[in-house]
Design an enzyme around this catalytic site. Structure first.
Site, PDB file in Angstrom:
ATOM      1  N   ASP A  47       0.815  -1.217   0.000  1.00  0.00           N
ATOM      2  CA  ASP A  47       0.000   0.000   0.000  1.00  0.00           C
ATOM      3  C   ASP A  47       0.848   1.266   0.000  1.00  0.00           C
ATOM      4  O   ASP A  47       0.692   2.139  -0.854  1.00  0.00           O
ATOM      5  CB  ASP A  47      -0.933   0.020   1.218  1.00  0.00           C
ATOM      6  CG  ASP A  47      -1.955  -1.102   1.180  1.00  0.00           C
ATOM      7  OD1 ASP A  47      -2.398  -1.453   0.074  1.00  0.00           O
ATOM      8  OD2 ASP A  47      -2.313  -1.616   2.248  1.00  0.00           O
ATOM      9  N   ARG A  61      -1.111   1.260  16.754  1.00  0.00           N
ATOM     10  CA  ARG A  61      -1.548   2.417  15.979  1.00  0.00           C
ATOM     11  C   ARG A  61      -1.537   3.749  16.729  1.00  0.00           C
ATOM     12  O   ARG A  61      -1.179   4.776  16.154  1.00  0.00           O
ATOM     13  CB  ARG A  61      -2.938   2.160  15.385  1.00  0.00           C
ATOM     14  CG  ARG A  61      -3.027   1.008  14.394  1.00  0.00           C
ATOM     15  CD  ARG A  61      -1.816   0.862  13.536  1.00  0.00           C
ATOM     16  NE  ARG A  61      -1.992  -0.094  12.446  1.00  0.00           N
ATOM     17  CZ  ARG A  61      -0.997  -0.701  11.826  1.00  0.00           C
ATOM     18  NH1 ARG A  61       0.250  -0.473  12.213  1.00  0.00           N
ATOM     19  NH2 ARG A  61      -1.224  -1.538  10.836  1.00  0.00           N
ATOM     20  N   ASP A  85      -7.920   0.244  10.843  1.00  0.00           N
ATOM     21  CA  ASP A  85      -6.743   1.075  11.042  1.00  0.00           C
ATOM     22  C   ASP A  85      -6.925   2.523  10.595  1.00  0.00           C
ATOM     23  O   ASP A  85      -6.311   3.428  11.149  1.00  0.00           O
ATOM     24  CB  ASP A  85      -5.525   0.468  10.327  1.00  0.00           C
ATOM     25  CG  ASP A  85      -4.908  -0.661  11.136  1.00  0.00           C
ATOM     26  OD1 ASP A  85      -5.228  -0.778  12.330  1.00  0.00           O
ATOM     27  OD2 ASP A  85      -4.093  -1.410  10.577  1.00  0.00           O
ATOM     28  N   SER A 141      -2.202 -10.449   3.419  1.00  0.00           N
ATOM     29  CA  SER A 141      -2.102  -9.145   4.065  1.00  0.00           C
ATOM     30  C   SER A 141      -1.615  -9.397   5.485  1.00  0.00           C
ATOM     31  O   SER A 141      -2.261 -10.104   6.252  1.00  0.00           O
ATOM     32  CB  SER A 141      -3.471  -8.452   4.085  1.00  0.00           C
ATOM     33  OG  SER A 141      -3.389  -7.231   4.790  1.00  0.00           O
TER      34      SER A 141
END
Length: 409
Positions: A18, A98, A127, A179
């Site tokens: 990404d 995060r 996320d 992923s």
């Protein structure tokens, strides 16, 4: 696009699929802004290798690699373990990392005078919420760019095609394109064959598991570990004083070798859909198990039950990106108070994916062998139970009497 001119963007950069294609995409779609890549080191180890060269080659002006591992462990992981917070069995591996990454992105964006912060989270995932709420907590007026909510790319296959067309180097291929998210606490696997809930995870396949082995491949002899806690914080492993971070890393090795910490779960995402993931959290699984074991000895009944109840709320807040909120801070204050006497040692036997209790000791133990014994004792008068039951059962008796009286009318 934002109305204001975007001249400088701080990009959350992992070097994965990404974020690798986001750099050329930003250049093409935002009138060639300067891009400052930021990689938060939360223990993803070899994934950081070669990042700077790759970021610069694909168009970034510089790369920050921020070591957040100590903060990650001490300010997020340990307080969450102390809270006993799990989200539907999930030990919150991705969610835990995060908040501190988002916070650092905001700090660097302010320092660099950036116009925007960009991340590579999809519009289907959790996320995006976690990053953006953390950014808003420290830079509330910052523009946030989320390419997955803007571009025409619809799948990871199309991402790979875009990368190939723009000469972006990738470490993945179309056949092994799970992923994944990795840090010192866990590794997650999503996508490919796992999207079919009827498929068993390929635990025995070479290369699928990275932090350990399948229980079937674990040793035939058990491994014992002894953990020491002070006020709910792990301070020693097998008699050796270590930092919490060092203990987690060592438990990852020991637990992984014994097939500990595998979780296959269909979880409820914040955005409303269900998602299937396979998680590896060997050290974390042991730490949760040992800490809970010690708490059963050191916490009184009412405190333990209320703590278990609030652990669900704590986990929800973390999972939903609400770490930097008054409620989470209040819950952490409650948890910290509960840990005042959670001090002692715990021994665990690890065997082929199983954790077996093998002993617990604490100077703050509320467990009394003398009182609990089935043998003869001099501290508990069993006759006292009769009066207790009569008083405890008084509402039941009164209710029954009233119902009986009214039935006969």
């Amino acid at each position: 696009m934002a109305e204001k001119k975007i001249k400088k963007v701080v990009l959350a950069y992992s070097g994965g699929l990404d974020t690798s294609i986001i750099i050329p995409w930003l250049k093409e779609n935002y009138d060639n802004p300067e891009i400052i890549a930021v990689s938060g080191n939360v223990g993803q180890a070899d994934e950081l290798e070669g990042l700077e060269e790759k970021a610069i080659k694909t168009g970034a002006s510089k790369l920050y690699v921020e070591d957040l591992t100590e903060e990650f462990v001490n300010e997020l992981i340990i307080p969450t373990v102390q809270a006993g917070a799990k989200y539907e069995e999930y030990l919150l591996g991705t969610a835990l990392a995060r908040p501190i990454i988002g916070k650092r992105l905001a700090e660097i964006a302010i320092k660099e005078g950036a116009d925007a912060v960009c991340h590579g989270c999809t519009g289907k995932g959790n996320d995006q919420v976690r990053f953006e709420l953390a950014i808003k907590a420290f830079a509330p007026d910052m523009t946030i760019i989320a390419p997955w909510r803007e571009w025409d790319i619809k799948s990871r296959e199309e991402e790979i095609e875009y990368a190939e067309a723009h000469n972006v180097p990738l470490k993945i291929n179309r056949e092994t394109n799970y992923s994944k998210d990795k840090n010192l606490w866990h590794l997650s696997h999503e996508g490919l064959d796992l999207e079919d809930a009827g498929n068993e995870p390929l635990y025995e396949k070479e290369g699928f598991l990275e932090m350990g082995v399948s229980p079937m491949k674990a040793p035939d002899a058990p491994t014992y570990v002894e953990l020491e806690f002070v006020k709910g914080v792990p301070v020693a492993l097998d008699g050796k004083k270590m930092s919490a971070k060092e203990i987690i890393l060592k438990l990852n090795e020991i637990g992984g070798a014994n097939g500990i910490g595998l979780l296959d779960i269909i979880e409820n995402r914040l955005v409303g859909m269900k998602c299937r993931g396979v998680y590896e959290t060997p050290g974390g699984d042991i730490l949760y198990f040992a800490h809970n074991y010690l708490e059963t000895m050191c916490l009184d009944k009412m405190t333990m039950h209320k703590k278990q109840e609030l652990a669900i709320t704590f986990a929800d807040l973390l999972y939903n990106g609400q770490w930097y909120t008054p409620l989470r801070e209040a819950l952490s204050a409650f948890v910290e108070k509960t840990q005042e006497h959670v001090t002692g040692k715990v021994r665990i036997k690890l065997y082929k994916g199983n954790m077996i209790k093998a002993g617990v000791w604490s100077d703050w133990s509320l467990y009394s062998e003398e009182i609990a014994t089935f043998g003869e004792d001099e501290v508990y008068n069993q006759k006292d139970a009769e009066g207790f039951i009569n008083l405890w059962g008084l509402p039941v008796s009164v209710q029954a009497q009233v119902e009986a009286k009214n039935k006969n009318k």
